[in-house]
Design an enzyme around this catalytic site. Structure first.
Site, PDB file in Angstrom:
ATOM      1  N   HIS A 155       3.870   2.319  -1.946  1.00 35.68           N
ATOM      2  CA  HIS A 155       4.026   2.687  -3.378  1.00 35.68           C
ATOM      3  C   HIS A 155       3.394   1.529  -4.259  1.00 35.68           C
ATOM      4  CE1 HIS A 155       7.772   0.630  -2.653  1.00 35.68           C
ATOM      5  NE2 HIS A 155       7.637   0.145  -4.039  1.00 35.68           N
ATOM      6  N   ASN A 182       4.132  -4.246  -3.737  1.00 38.63           N
ATOM      7  CA  ASN A 182       5.052  -5.295  -2.943  1.00 38.63           C
ATOM      8  C   ASN A 182       4.974  -4.837  -1.582  1.00 38.63           C
ATOM      9  OD1 ASN A 182       5.765  -6.272  -5.388  1.00 38.63           O
ATOM     10  ND2 ASN A 182       7.554  -4.961  -5.613  1.00 38.63           N
ATOM     11  N   HIS A 213       3.218   0.587  -8.219  1.00 44.47           N
ATOM     12  CA  HIS A 213       3.661   0.737  -9.426  1.00 44.47           C
ATOM     13  C   HIS A 213       2.776   0.652 -10.684  1.00 44.47           C
ATOM     14  CE1 HIS A 213       7.945  -0.471  -8.220  1.00 44.47           C
ATOM     15  NE2 HIS A 213       7.252  -1.080  -7.146  1.00 44.47           N
ATOM     16  N   ASP A 224      10.037   6.232 -12.235  1.00 47.84           N
ATOM     17  CA  ASP A 224      10.764   5.420 -11.518  1.00 47.84           C
ATOM     18  C   ASP A 224      12.185   5.605 -11.997  1.00 47.84           C
ATOM     19  OD1 ASP A 224      10.372   2.452  -9.799  1.00 47.84           O
ATOM     20  OD2 ASP A 224      12.220   2.822 -10.609  1.00 47.84           O
ATOM     21  N   GLN A 260       9.689  -5.937  -1.525  1.00 46.65           N
ATOM     22  CA  GLN A 260       9.500  -4.559  -1.345  1.00 46.65           C
ATOM     23  C   GLN A 260      11.268  -3.978  -0.900  1.00 46.65           C
ATOM     24  OE1 GLN A 260       6.788  -3.390   1.874  1.00 46.65           O
ATOM     25  NE2 GLN A 260       7.052  -1.395   1.288  1.00 46.65           N
TER      26      GLN A 260
END
Ligand code: AMP
Ligand code: ZN
Length: 136
Positions: free
Chosen positions: A101, A88, A103, A32, A95
């Site tokens: 995605h 999210n 995390h 990230d 989100q």
């Protein structure tokens, strides 16, 4: 399937460079760019799905298996003390990129992050009503 305007489609399919820690035919896993902690990574399916509800069941299952494998590797190699999985769905849930995605957030003692929520209060009657609303 790709969405031409989706940044994670471009990253997952190699059109935009990223720091990938894993890749197979279904997923790319990248670091990230705004990490919550050292090693914060994102599991990206290569096929576009906006969120969990659009994700094929088979891909959802594979994502969790991958989270287990990479989460263990990251925790060991980064010498982390714990790991949060965060996912999210919808802007109300935080989100910001509308390509599914997952995390992977390594956690360290005293890392200063606050991923948990403030516990609320609820009565047994309210729990019963909520339960029945969810069940439908
Ligand atoms: P979410 O709030 O769950 O939609 O998370 C989106 C995440 O994507 C955030 O943690 C961002 O820091 C991260 N992000 C956005 N753009 C990029 C990018 N180009 N490369 C890597 N991470 C990104
Ligand atoms: Zn996409």
């Amino acid at each position: 399937m790709r969405d031409e305007n989706c940044i994670f489609c471009k990253i997952a399919n190699g059109e935009i460079p990223s720091k990938a820690i894993y890749e197979d035919e279904d997923f790319k896993v990248i670091l990230d760019l705004g990490p919550a902690t050292k090693g914060h990574a994102l599991i990206l399916p290569k096929a576009h799905a906006a969120n969990l509800f659009e994700l094929p069941e088979e891909t959802a299952a594979k994502a969790m298996v991958l989270a287990k494998k990479l989460g263990k590797q990251m925790t060991e190699n980064l010498k982390a003390d714990g790991l949060n999985l965060v996912q999210n769905n919808g802007e109300a849930a935080g989100q910001t990129v509308h390509h599914f995605h997952l995390h992977l957030i390594p956690r360290y003692e005293n890392d200063g992050q606050h991923i948990l929520w403030n516990p609320g209060e609820v009565s047994q009657e309210e729990l019963e009503e909520i339960k029945n609303t969810i069940i439908g």
